[in-house]
Design a protein around this motif. Structure first.
Motif, short mmCIF file in Angstrom:
data_model
loop_
_atom_site.label_atom_id
_atom_site.label_comp_id
_atom_site.label_asym_id
_atom_site.label_seq_id
_atom_site.Cartn_x
_atom_site.Cartn_y
_atom_site.Cartn_z
N VAL A 121 0.84 -1.21 0.00
CA VAL A 121 0.00 0.00 0.00
C VAL A 121 0.87 1.25 0.00
CG1 VAL A 121 -1.68 1.33 1.35
CG2 VAL A 121 -1.96 -1.14 1.10
N ILE A 122 1.90 1.27 0.84
CA ILE A 122 2.78 2.44 0.93
C ILE A 122 3.53 2.64 -0.38
CG2 ILE A 122 4.86 3.34 2.05
CD1 ILE A 122 3.75 1.99 4.66
N GLY A 123 4.01 1.56 -0.98
CA GLY A 123 4.68 1.66 -2.28
C GLY A 123 3.74 2.21 -3.35
N SER A 124 2.51 1.77 -3.31
CA SER A 124 1.51 2.27 -4.27
C SER A 124 1.21 3.75 -4.03
CB SER A 124 0.22 1.46 -4.16
OG SER A 124 0.47 0.10 -4.44
N LEU A 125 1.04 4.12 -2.76
CA LEU A 125 0.80 5.53 -2.43
C LEU A 125 1.96 6.41 -2.89
CD1 LEU A 125 -0.75 5.37 1.17
CD2 LEU A 125 -1.87 6.15 -0.93
N LYS A 126 3.16 5.90 -2.70
CA LYS A 126 4.36 6.65 -3.11
C LYS A 126 4.31 6.89 -4.62
CE LYS A 126 9.24 6.16 -3.73
NZ LYS A 126 9.73 5.28 -4.74
N ASN A 127 4.01 5.83 -5.37
CA ASN A 127 3.97 5.98 -6.82
C ASN A 127 2.82 6.87 -7.29
OD1 ASN A 127 6.27 4.47 -7.34
ND2 ASN A 127 5.13 2.55 -7.34
N ILE A 128 1.69 6.78 -6.60
CA ILE A 128 0.52 7.58 -6.99
C ILE A 128 0.72 9.05 -6.64
CG2 ILE A 128 -1.91 8.01 -6.43
CD1 ILE A 128 -2.21 4.93 -6.16
N LEU A 129 1.32 9.33 -5.48
CA LEU A 129 1.47 10.70 -5.02
C LEU A 129 2.78 11.36 -5.44
CD1 LEU A 129 0.16 10.26 -1.36
CD2 LEU A 129 -1.09 11.24 -3.30
N LEU A 130 3.87 10.67 -5.22
CA LEU A 130 5.19 11.28 -5.37
C LEU A 130 5.62 11.45 -6.82
CD1 LEU A 130 7.44 12.44 -3.68
CD2 LEU A 130 8.45 10.17 -3.55
N ALA A 163 9.67 8.50 3.43
CA ALA A 163 9.57 8.37 4.89
C ALA A 163 8.34 9.11 5.40
CB ALA A 163 10.84 8.91 5.56
N LEU A 164 8.07 10.27 4.86
CA LEU A 164 6.88 11.04 5.27
C LEU A 164 5.60 10.25 4.96
CD1 LEU A 164 5.82 13.76 6.37
CD2 LEU A 164 5.72 14.53 4.00
N ILE A 165 5.52 9.68 3.77
CA ILE A 165 4.35 8.87 3.40
C ILE A 165 4.24 7.66 4.32
CG2 ILE A 165 3.40 7.37 1.59
CD1 ILE A 165 4.59 9.40 -0.45
N LEU A 189 3.24 8.86 7.97
CA LEU A 189 1.87 9.40 7.97
C LEU A 189 0.84 8.31 7.77
CD1 LEU A 189 2.11 12.79 6.04
CD2 LEU A 189 1.54 12.43 8.45
N TYR A 190 1.14 7.34 6.91
CA TYR A 190 0.21 6.23 6.69
C TYR A 190 -0.06 5.49 8.00
CZ TYR A 190 -1.36 1.56 5.31
OH TYR A 190 -2.06 0.39 5.21
N PHE A 191 1.00 5.09 8.70
CA PHE A 191 0.82 4.34 9.94
C PHE A 191 0.17 5.19 11.03
CE2 PHE A 191 3.95 1.42 8.05
CZ PHE A 191 3.31 0.22 8.31
N ILE A 192 0.59 6.44 11.16
CA ILE A 192 0.02 7.31 12.20
C ILE A 192 -1.46 7.56 11.95
CG2 ILE A 192 0.05 9.66 13.15
CD1 ILE A 192 3.15 9.58 12.70
N LEU A 193 -1.81 7.98 10.75
CA LEU A 193 -3.20 8.35 10.47
C LEU A 193 -4.13 7.14 10.48
CD1 LEU A 193 -2.64 11.06 7.70
CD2 LEU A 193 -3.20 11.41 10.13
N MET A 194 -3.70 6.03 9.90
CA MET A 194 -4.55 4.83 9.89
C MET A 194 -4.79 4.31 11.31
SD MET A 194 -5.61 4.16 6.82
CE MET A 194 -6.20 2.51 7.00
N THR A 195 -3.74 4.29 12.12
CA THR A 195 -3.89 3.80 13.49
C THR A 195 -4.73 4.76 14.32
OG1 THR A 195 -1.77 2.66 13.33
CG2 THR A 195 -2.65 2.99 15.54
N LEU A 213 1.39 8.28 18.16
CA LEU A 213 2.61 8.90 17.67
C LEU A 213 3.84 8.16 18.17
CD1 LEU A 213 3.28 11.37 15.92
CD2 LEU A 213 3.57 12.66 18.03
N THR A 214 3.85 7.79 19.44
CA THR A 214 4.98 7.04 20.01
C THR A 214 5.13 5.70 19.33
OG1 THR A 214 4.66 8.12 22.15
CG2 THR A 214 5.94 6.08 22.14
N ARG A 215 4.03 5.00 19.13
CA ARG A 215 4.07 3.66 18.52
C ARG A 215 4.49 3.72 17.06
NH1 ARG A 215 1.37 -0.31 15.70
NH2 ARG A 215 1.39 -2.33 16.75
N GLU A 216 3.82 4.58 16.30
CA GLU A 216 3.97 4.55 14.85
C GLU A 216 5.12 5.39 14.31
OE1 GLU A 216 2.52 2.28 13.47
OE2 GLU A 216 0.75 1.90 14.68
N TRP A 217 5.62 6.33 15.08
CA TRP A 217 6.75 7.12 14.59
C TRP A 217 8.02 6.74 15.34
CZ3 TRP A 217 9.04 11.92 16.70
CH2 TRP A 217 10.01 12.44 15.85
N PHE A 218 8.08 7.04 16.62
CA PHE A 218 9.28 6.78 17.41
C PHE A 218 9.56 5.28 17.52
CE2 PHE A 218 11.42 6.49 21.62
CZ PHE A 218 12.58 7.15 21.26
#
Length: 178
Positions: free
Chosen positions: A39-48, A76-78, A81-87, A117-122
């Protein structure tokens, strides 16, 4: 309550196992993570890629070191953000949803944004060191928590088993009150 499960020795095998085993193991979490990678790879290709073409960005251009390229930082931003927002919004990523998993607080309370934020980023940043070998902690932890779970007081559970466990527990309470 999420941390401590009541042991029901009088129950027969299956019911006791369902009540006491809702934590998701390494295998189902790995499959969910692989789906999330797609999903992240697809988002990267669709957005970036379209943005890079539109603004004529050279994604390989970097600041100070090649690891700080525009493409790497945007990826890295995608990723985060994917993990933070979805969770935060769904308590699960698309991979976890597909596997019937969700992230919950060990206290049983609603997840706070600081926990997410602690779980999905740090936590994911730390777990990613050493070729992501630190994710293997899940295999050896009795609550099947990774480092990112322990840092944020969360656990990944099987959603269906949790509902069944809750029904069995409520049935046991009703039978005991009679």
């Amino acid at each position: 309550m999420m941390n401590e499960r009541v042991i029901y020795p009088s129950l027969e095998g299956y019911e006791r196992d369902v009540i006491n085993s809702t934590h998701a193991g390494f295998g189902s979490r790995l499959v969910a993570y692989l789906v999330d990678g797609i999903v992240i790879g697809s988002l990267k290709n669709i957005l970036l890629n379209p943005l890079a073409n539109l603004f004529n960005w050279d994604l390989s251009q970097y600041f100070l070191a090649p690891i700080f390229s525009i493409g790497n930082m945007a990826t890295a931003l995608i990723y985060f953000l994917y993990f933070i927002l979805m969770t935060w919004f769904f308590r699960a990523t698309l991979g976890k949803m597909l596997m019937g998993l969700k992230v919950v607080s060990t206290t049983g309370a609603k997840l706070t944004f600081l926990q997410v934020l602690t779980r999905e980023w740090f936590g994911r940043y730390i777990s990613g060191f050493l070729w992501s070998l630190l994710y293997l902690v899940v295999l050896f932890n009795p609550k099947k928590q990774g480092i990112h779970d322990m840092l944020s007081d969360t656990v990944v559970i099987h959603e269906r088993q949790e509902r069944l466990r809750d029904r069995l527990e409520s049935g046991m309470k009703q039978n005991n009150s009679l």
